[in-house]
Design a protein around this motif. Structure first.
Motif, PDB file in Angstrom:
ATOM      1  N   UNK A   1       0.833  -1.203   0.000  1.00  0.00           N
ATOM      2  CA  UNK A   1       0.000   0.000   0.000  1.00  0.00           C
ATOM      3  C   UNK A   1       0.864   1.248   0.000  1.00  0.00           C
ATOM      4  N   UNK A   2       1.870   1.286   0.861  1.00  0.00           N
ATOM      5  CA  UNK A   2       2.721   2.475   0.947  1.00  0.00           C
ATOM      6  C   UNK A   2       3.484   2.716  -0.354  1.00  0.00           C
ATOM      7  N   UNK A   3       3.955   1.648  -0.975  1.00  0.00           N
ATOM      8  CA  UNK A   3       4.693   1.803  -2.225  1.00  0.00           C
ATOM      9  C   UNK A   3       3.785   2.345  -3.320  1.00  0.00           C
ATOM     10  N   UNK A   4       2.579   1.780  -3.440  1.00  0.00           N
ATOM     11  CA  UNK A   4       1.661   2.239  -4.483  1.00  0.00           C
ATOM     12  C   UNK A   4       1.231   3.681  -4.225  1.00  0.00           C
ATOM     13  N   UNK A   5       0.999   4.028  -2.973  1.00  0.00           N
ATOM     14  CA  UNK A   5       0.628   5.409  -2.643  1.00  0.00           C
ATOM     15  C   UNK A   5       1.739   6.378  -3.031  1.00  0.00           C
ATOM     16  N   UNK A   6       2.972   5.978  -2.809  1.00  0.00           N
ATOM     17  CA  UNK A   6       4.091   6.845  -3.165  1.00  0.00           C
ATOM     18  C   UNK A   6       4.201   6.989  -4.673  1.00  0.00           C
ATOM     19  N   UNK A   7       3.974   5.920  -5.408  1.00  0.00           N
ATOM     20  CA  UNK A   7       3.976   5.998  -6.862  1.00  0.00           C
ATOM     21  C   UNK A   7       2.860   6.920  -7.352  1.00  0.00           C
ATOM     22  N   UNK A   8       1.686   6.807  -6.744  1.00  0.00           N
ATOM     23  CA  UNK A   8       0.559   7.671  -7.117  1.00  0.00           C
ATOM     24  C   UNK A   8       0.837   9.125  -6.762  1.00  0.00           C
ATOM     25  N   UNK A   9       1.533   9.341  -5.667  1.00  0.00           N
ATOM     26  CA  UNK A   9       1.862  10.709  -5.253  1.00  0.00           C
ATOM     27  C   UNK A   9       2.792  11.373  -6.268  1.00  0.00           C
ATOM     28  N   UNK A  10       3.689  10.612  -6.839  1.00  0.00           N
ATOM     29  CA  UNK A  10       4.630  11.152  -7.821  1.00  0.00           C
ATOM     30  C   UNK A  10       4.010  11.308  -9.208  1.00  0.00           C
ATOM     31  N   UNK A  11       2.937  10.562  -9.456  1.00  0.00           N
ATOM     32  CA  UNK A  11       2.292  10.592 -10.772  1.00  0.00           C
ATOM     33  C   UNK A  11       1.259  11.719 -10.814  1.00  0.00           C
ATOM     34  N   UNK A  12       1.369  12.609 -11.760  1.00  0.00           N
ATOM     35  CA  UNK A  12       0.523  13.801 -11.795  1.00  0.00           C
ATOM     36  C   UNK A  12      -0.740  13.635 -12.630  1.00  0.00           C
TER      37      UNK A  12
ATOM     38  N   UNK B   1      -5.752   5.461   0.518  1.00  0.00           N
ATOM     39  CA  UNK B   1      -5.764   5.282   1.981  1.00  0.00           C
ATOM     40  C   UNK B   1      -7.192   5.220   2.505  1.00  0.00           C
ATOM     41  N   UNK B   2      -8.066   6.105   2.031  1.00  0.00           N
ATOM     42  CA  UNK B   2      -9.460   6.132   2.495  1.00  0.00           C
ATOM     43  C   UNK B   2     -10.187   4.844   2.108  1.00  0.00           C
ATOM     44  N   UNK B   3      -9.877   4.316   0.938  1.00  0.00           N
ATOM     45  CA  UNK B   3     -10.505   3.076   0.488  1.00  0.00           C
ATOM     46  C   UNK B   3     -10.098   1.914   1.385  1.00  0.00           C
ATOM     47  N   UNK B   4      -8.828   1.835   1.705  1.00  0.00           N
ATOM     48  CA  UNK B   4      -8.313   0.810   2.615  1.00  0.00           C
ATOM     49  C   UNK B   4      -8.946   0.951   3.998  1.00  0.00           C
ATOM     50  N   UNK B   5      -9.052   2.163   4.501  1.00  0.00           N
ATOM     51  CA  UNK B   5      -9.631   2.397   5.827  1.00  0.00           C
ATOM     52  C   UNK B   5     -11.116   2.065   5.848  1.00  0.00           C
ATOM     53  N   UNK B   6     -11.825   2.336   4.751  1.00  0.00           N
ATOM     54  CA  UNK B   6     -13.239   1.970   4.686  1.00  0.00           C
ATOM     55  C   UNK B   6     -13.399   0.457   4.765  1.00  0.00           C
ATOM     56  N   UNK B   7     -12.497  -0.279   4.114  1.00  0.00           N
ATOM     57  CA  UNK B   7     -12.542  -1.734   4.214  1.00  0.00           C
ATOM     58  C   UNK B   7     -12.397  -2.213   5.648  1.00  0.00           C
ATOM     59  N   UNK B   8     -11.502  -1.596   6.394  1.00  0.00           N
ATOM     60  CA  UNK B   8     -11.305  -1.963   7.800  1.00  0.00           C
ATOM     61  C   UNK B   8     -12.564  -1.659   8.617  1.00  0.00           C
ATOM     62  N   UNK B   9     -13.138  -0.483   8.380  1.00  0.00           N
ATOM     63  CA  UNK B   9     -14.363  -0.105   9.102  1.00  0.00           C
ATOM     64  C   UNK B   9     -15.504  -1.062   8.784  1.00  0.00           C
ATOM     65  N   UNK B  10     -15.664  -1.406   7.512  1.00  0.00           N
ATOM     66  CA  UNK B  10     -16.756  -2.305   7.127  1.00  0.00           C
ATOM     67  C   UNK B  10     -16.557  -3.697   7.720  1.00  0.00           C
ATOM     68  N   UNK B  11     -15.316  -4.130   7.870  1.00  0.00           N
ATOM     69  CA  UNK B  11     -15.055  -5.433   8.496  1.00  0.00           C
ATOM     70  C   UNK B  11     -15.455  -5.418   9.966  1.00  0.00           C
ATOM     71  N   UNK B  12     -15.178  -4.323  10.632  1.00  0.00           N
ATOM     72  CA  UNK B  12     -15.579  -4.201  12.045  1.00  0.00           C
ATOM     73  C   UNK B  12     -17.095  -4.278  12.168  1.00  0.00           C
TER      74      UNK B  12
END
Length: 290
Positions: free
Chosen positions: A62-73, A265-276
C-alpha cells in the motif's frame, strides 16, 4: 477474539484501485478470527490483492503504491502522442509495484501459502485478433454493465470469449507470477496488449468480475468481496453457501485513478471499518446453510 469463522474460500473481485477496500476488510477479519481459507479466487486487481495478502506484504504494498501515485501527476499524458512514450502511466506503475511486492522472499511465502490462489484470465474467440478481440469484448462488457449492472456478466461469454484459470502454484518464478497478474488486468490501451502461450489475453473480468465460479466445489463456504456499492442491495447478502459483501458506501476513487494516494488510503480504511461492522453483526458469523 481468535474464534473460528466458517468460510474456507475467498473471492476477490476486480475493480482497480477500489480493490484496496478488500485488503482492509480481509486484514481486520483475519486478525479477529482463526481464518485459514483453502482457496483464494481473484481477477484483475483483486488477484493482485490476494497475492499481496498471501505474501504478507500489505503495508509495504500500500505504501509503495501510494508513493507511486503521489509522484504521478496525471492518468493521461496526451503530450506523449507524438513520441514513443506511453499515453498512460498505469502499466509502468502497476508493473513496478508488482516487482516491489513480489520479491524473492515474498514469492517463496506465496508458494507456501495454505490457500490455492486461482487467477482468472480471458481469451477472445480464435477468429479474433488482439485489436478486434479487445474492442468487441470490452464493448459487450460495457453495454451489459450499462443496461443491467450484473454481478456476473454474460455477454462476452455468449460471444465466445473463454475463461482461463491459472493456479499461482503453477508459476515457476516471480517473473511468471508478475506476468500472470498483468495478464489478468489486461485492459488495452491502459494496460497494453499482452499474450499468454502465444494467444491474446484480456482482463479476466470480461468473463466474470466476481469469479466465484472458479472455486468450483460445492462444499466450500465462500466469502465474496465486491468493490462496487449496489444501492438497492444489503451490505451483507447471504445466498446459499455464499456471502457477498459490498462496501458500505460508494468508493470515491476511480478504478484507474493512479494520482490519488489519499483516495487509496481512504478506500483501505473503509474496508477496515466495514469489516468491524461485519464482525459486530453476529448473525453473519455463523456457518452458512447450503
Amino acid at each position: 477474539m481468535n474464534q473460528n469463522i466458517p468460510y474456507n474460500a475467498v473471492v476477490f473481485s476486480g475493480g482497480g484501485c477500489r480493490c484496496f477496500w478488500q485488503v482492509g476488510f480481509y486484514e481486520v477479519l483475519s486478525e479477529s478470527y482463526s481464518f485459514v481459507p483453502n482457496v483464494f479466487a481473484g481477477v484483475s486487481a483483486g488477484a493482485t490483492m490476494a497475492c499481496m495478502i498471501a505474501a504478507n506484504r500489505i503495508q509495504e504494498g500500500i505504501q509503495f503504491f501510494m508513493e507511486m501515485a503521489r509522484k504521478n501527476k496525471k492518468n493521461l499524458y496526451i503530450e506523449n502522442i507524438l513520441s514513443r512514450k506511453s499515453l498512460f502511466p498505469h502499466h509502468h506503475i502497476y508493473s513496478k509495484t508488482l516487482n516491489f511486492i513480489l520479491d524473492d522472499q515474498a514469492f517463496k511465502v506465496i508458494k507456501n501459502f495454505p490457500a490455492d490462489i486461482r487467477i482468472l484470465l480471458t481469451h477472445p474467440p480464435e477468429c479474433l485478433g488482439s485489436l478486434t478481440g479487445a474492442f468487441i469484448g470490452f464493448m459487450a462488457y460495457s453495454i451489459e454493465k450499462m443496461l443491467y449492472a450484473p454481478l456476473h456478466p454474460k455477454f462476452p461469454g455468449k460471444l465466445g470469449y473463454r475463461a482461463k484459470v491459472i493456479s499461482v502454484r503453477s508459476c515457476p518464478d516471480k517473473v511468471s507470477l508478475t506476468d500472470l497478474l498483468l495478464q489478468s488486468s489486461c485492459t488495452p490501451p491502459i494496460i497494453p496488449f499482452l499474450q499468454r502461450d502465444g494467444k491474446p489475453v484480456f482482463d479476466g473480468g470480461l468473463i466474470d468480475n466476481v469469479p466465484a465460479r472458479i472455486i468450483n466445489t460445492s462444499n466450500q463456504k465462500v466469502l465474496i468481496l465486491l468493490t462496487r456499492n449496489y444501492p438497492n442491495t444489503k451490505t451483507f447478502l447471504q445466498v446459499k453457501n455464499r456471502t457477498y459483501i459490498q462496501p458500505s458506501r460508494p468508493i470515491s476513487i476511480r478504478k484507474w485513478d493512479y494520482t490519488d494516494p489519499e483516495g487509496i488510503r481512504k478506500t483501505y480504511e473503509l474496508g477496515k471499518k466495514d469489516a468491524i461492522d461485519f464482525i459486530k453483526n453476529k448473525s453473519l458469523i455463523v456457518a452458512p446453510h447450503d
